[in-house]
Design a protein around this motif. Structure first.
Motif, PDB file in Angstrom:
ATOM      1  N   ASN A 271       0.846  -1.336   0.010  1.00 52.94           N
ATOM      2  CA  ASN A 271      -0.108   0.065   0.196  1.00 52.94           C
ATOM      3  C   ASN A 271       1.317   1.451   0.051  1.00 52.94           C
ATOM      4  OD1 ASN A 271      -2.645   1.043   0.508  1.00 52.94           O
ATOM      5  ND2 ASN A 271      -1.652   2.209   1.872  1.00 52.94           N
ATOM      6  N   ALA A 272       1.934   0.918   0.915  1.00 50.39           N
ATOM      7  CA  ALA A 272       3.115   2.553   0.654  1.00 50.39           C
ATOM      8  C   ALA A 272       3.703   2.025  -0.475  1.00 50.39           C
ATOM      9  CB  ALA A 272       3.931   2.577   1.586  1.00 50.39           C
ATOM     10  N   LEU A 273       3.969   1.354  -1.142  1.00 49.15           N
ATOM     11  CA  LEU A 273       4.081   1.613  -2.703  1.00 49.15           C
ATOM     12  C   LEU A 273       3.821   2.294  -3.724  1.00 49.15           C
ATOM     13  CD1 LEU A 273       6.574  -1.723  -2.569  1.00 49.15           C
ATOM     14  CD2 LEU A 273       7.849   0.685  -2.502  1.00 49.15           C
ATOM     15  N   THR A 275       1.295   3.993  -2.843  1.00 51.12           N
ATOM     16  CA  THR A 275       1.093   5.762  -2.461  1.00 51.12           C
ATOM     17  C   THR A 275       1.765   6.434  -3.267  1.00 51.12           C
ATOM     18  OG1 THR A 275      -0.353   4.652  -0.479  1.00 51.12           O
ATOM     19  CG2 THR A 275       0.884   7.283  -0.884  1.00 51.12           C
ATOM     20  N   ARG A 276       3.051   5.457  -2.624  1.00 51.33           N
ATOM     21  CA  ARG A 276       4.443   6.436  -3.890  1.00 51.33           C
ATOM     22  C   ARG A 276       4.439   6.331  -5.547  1.00 51.33           C
ATOM     23  NH1 ARG A 276       9.829   4.450  -1.300  1.00 51.33           N
ATOM     24  NH2 ARG A 276       8.914   4.764   0.055  1.00 51.33           N
ATOM     25  N   LYS A 277       3.587   5.643  -6.265  1.00 47.53           N
ATOM     26  CA  LYS A 277       3.995   5.699  -7.213  1.00 47.53           C
ATOM     27  C   LYS A 277       2.452   6.071  -7.706  1.00 47.53           C
ATOM     28  CE  LYS A 277       6.322   1.215  -8.466  1.00 47.53           C
ATOM     29  NZ  LYS A 277       5.881   0.209  -8.459  1.00 47.53           N
ATOM     30  N   GLN A 278       1.195   6.423  -6.871  1.00 48.62           N
ATOM     31  CA  GLN A 278       0.039   6.955  -7.609  1.00 48.62           C
ATOM     32  C   GLN A 278      -0.049   8.011  -6.850  1.00 48.62           C
ATOM     33  OE1 GLN A 278      -3.096   3.527  -7.967  1.00 48.62           O
ATOM     34  NE2 GLN A 278      -1.483   2.692  -9.191  1.00 48.62           N
ATOM     35  N   GLY A 279       0.674   8.511  -5.318  1.00 51.65           N
ATOM     36  CA  GLY A 279       0.173   9.677  -5.466  1.00 51.65           C
ATOM     37  C   GLY A 279      -1.184   9.143  -3.860  1.00 51.65           C
ATOM     38  N   GLN A 280      -1.727   9.781  -2.897  1.00 54.17           N
ATOM     39  CA  GLN A 280      -2.779   9.849  -2.304  1.00 54.17           C
ATOM     40  C   GLN A 280      -3.960   9.666  -2.934  1.00 54.17           C
ATOM     41  OE1 GLN A 280      -2.923   9.255   1.267  1.00 54.17           O
ATOM     42  NE2 GLN A 280      -0.555   9.370   1.683  1.00 54.17           N
ATOM     43  N   SER A 285      -5.596   5.543   1.172  1.00 57.63           N
ATOM     44  CA  SER A 285      -5.957   5.216   2.693  1.00 57.63           C
ATOM     45  C   SER A 285      -6.604   4.898   3.740  1.00 57.63           C
ATOM     46  CB  SER A 285      -6.906   7.197   2.815  1.00 57.63           C
ATOM     47  OG  SER A 285      -5.432   7.853   2.182  1.00 57.63           O
ATOM     48  N   ASP A 288      -4.696   1.887   4.080  1.00 58.96           N
ATOM     49  CA  ASP A 288      -4.071   1.275   5.768  1.00 58.96           C
ATOM     50  C   ASP A 288      -4.387   1.646   6.790  1.00 58.96           C
ATOM     51  OD1 ASP A 288      -1.326   2.183   5.632  1.00 58.96           O
ATOM     52  OD2 ASP A 288      -1.798   4.066   6.676  1.00 58.96           O
TER      53      ASP A 288
END
Length: 466
Positions: A271-273, A275-280, A285, A288
């Motif tokens: 989920n963190a990866l 978010t980093r690639k696609q943004g919030q 959210s 997470d």
């Protein structure tokens, strides 16, 4: 020779019963040998004195040839000794022929003559001289005597002033006999009661320890009578089985948590990866948030299980202020940041025995729930009595419906009002608190508060407060 030790409870009861019966039997068998109301041989000293009296009488009347005059003189001898009632208490002499016929110059209506007649019919006239008691009058004889050149039998009657033997008094008076039996049997019964109460109390204390969460095997339970040894052995086996069951449950939960946390960790990393690639995004959210909630739920579930397993291993005595003063101070500061007021009265200075971590966690969970769901005011009150310590936590929130007050202590239970899933709770906080209080033999109940919200009332009994 060493007597075998009686290890059976019923064996001890029967031993005491037969011992009491043996004492009574010995008393009954010895009674004929002690009872002066039964004809028995005259003691040697008394027999010598009786022979001396008989010899002296023969010598005194040796020159007399008229038997009637001799009898008249024997019966008319002046007697100066009298008892307190004015009755004759000096020996009196009687004469019979060889067939036992009483020879006298007086009427035979007197009690002494009736007693003599009964004595003559109950003994062997040609045998050994004997004696027998009639009330307080003793008759002894016969001895051969020669008076007026006739062969006759000589008897002596006298007042018996000696008290009857102890056993005779007992059998004559049933109340005294009952008292004597009770006097002998009471120490034995007290010893039996003590022997029964000691293992029973040990078993009771062991059961209380188990009720308080102390699943410890007690070897002393397997001592004593065979019945209590069997009960103690079964009790210890039960404790071991419960320990094994709880340990197995703990291992299962640990394994489950480990297996759940691994994919849960990978899920949060993915989920963190993302978010980093696609943004919030709302979807990421939410993933997470739910992952964090799941991780918190697993941690609290493990804490609840661990608490039920080994809470008794870390018990100690310490002041209540050292347990809860810092918690309430931090909670007061936290409430101020949320524009709420938390107040509490003085914590009692008494000592408390228990698991510090559990006692601190129990109050902390309740107070933080009140801060979370209260609108503006939270009151914490400590009340110490001779029997228990009561801690009350009130808030002015929306409260809990009447029909759900008992259910809020069940794991994962959430009410259908403001205390729902949107609050972020897992439904395990109050379950952990309830388990912690129960581990200390206490009680926890939910009520409607006078402030309008919920009131949680915790009671710790005197056995944990000192």
């Amino acid at each position: 020779m060493r007597l075998p030790k009686i290890t059976s409870l019923y064996g001890r009861i029967f031993a005491i019963f037969w011992l009491t019966m043996l004492l009574v039997l010995i008393a009954v068998l010895s009674l004929p040998h002690l009872d002066p109301r039964k004809a028995r041989n005259i003691p040697a000293d008394d027999l010598e004195r009786l022979i001396a009296v008989k010899t002296k009488t023969e010598q005194r009347y040796a020159s007399e040839t008229n038997l009637g005059q001799i009898l008249f003189k024997l019966e008319g001898v002046k007697r100066s000794g009298r008892d307190n009632r004015g009755h004759d208490d000096r020996p009196r002499f009687f004469v019979t022929d060889l067939d036992g016929n009483i020879m006298t110059t007086q009427e035979r209506k007197d009690f002494r003559y009736r007693a003599l007649q009964n004595f003559i019919t109950s003994i062997d006239l040609t045998g050994t001289p004997q004696q027998k008691l009639y009330g307080h009058y003793m008759i002894a004889g016969p001895l051969p005597i020669q008076l007026a050149q006739q062969d006759l039998l000589f008897y002596v009657g006298m007042k018996w002033n000696q008290p009857p033997p102890f056993l005779l008094r007992m059998f004559d008076k049933p109340l005294q006999l009952l008292f004597a039996v009770m006097l002998v049997s009471t120490p034995l019964l007290l010893w039996l009661a003590w022997a029964l109460s000691q293992p029973a109390r040990k078993l009771e204390r062991a059961a209380k320890r188990v009720a308080q969460g102390e699943f410890v095997v007690d070897p002393s339970l397997e001592k004593g009578t065979s019945e209590f040894r069997q009960a103690g052995t079964s009790f210890n086996q039960m404790v071991e089985a419960v320990n094994q069951m709880i340990s197995g449950q703990q291992r299962l939960l640990s394994d489950i948590s480990h297996e759940l946390r691994s994919p849960l960790t990978r899920l949060r990393m993915a989920n963190a990866l993302a978010t980093r690639k696609q943004g919030q995004s709302p979807e990421l959210s939410r993933i997470d948030t739910e992952a964090q909630r799941l991780e918190q739920m697993i941690s609290e579930l493990l804490e609840l299980s661990r608490m039920q397993v080994d809470s008794h291993l870390t018990r100690e005595r310490q002041p209540m202020t050292s347990l809860w003063e810092a918690i309430l101070s931090d909670a007061q500061f936290e409430a101020q940041q949320m524009n709420k007021t938390l107040s509490y009265n003085a914590i009692p200075e008494d000592m408390i025995s228990g698991n510090p971590k559990l006692l601190m966690s129990a109050l902390d969970n309740v107070v933080r729930n009140a801060i979370c769901y209260g609108t503006s005011r939270i009151d914490v009150e400590f009340t110490a009595t001779e029997q228990q310590l009561v801690i009350s936590v009130d808030d002015d929130g929306e409260g809990v419906p009447e029909q759900e007050l008992e259910a809020i202590f069940r794991p994962f239970y959430r009410v259908s009002t403001a205390r729902d899933r949107h609050s972020g709770g897992t439904g395990l906080g109050l379950a952990i608190t309830e388990s912690a209080i129960r581990q200390h033999s206490g009680s926890i109940v939910a009520k409607h508060s006078v402030l309008g919200g919920l009131r949680i009332e915790i009671g710790l009994p005197l056995s944990t407060v000192s």
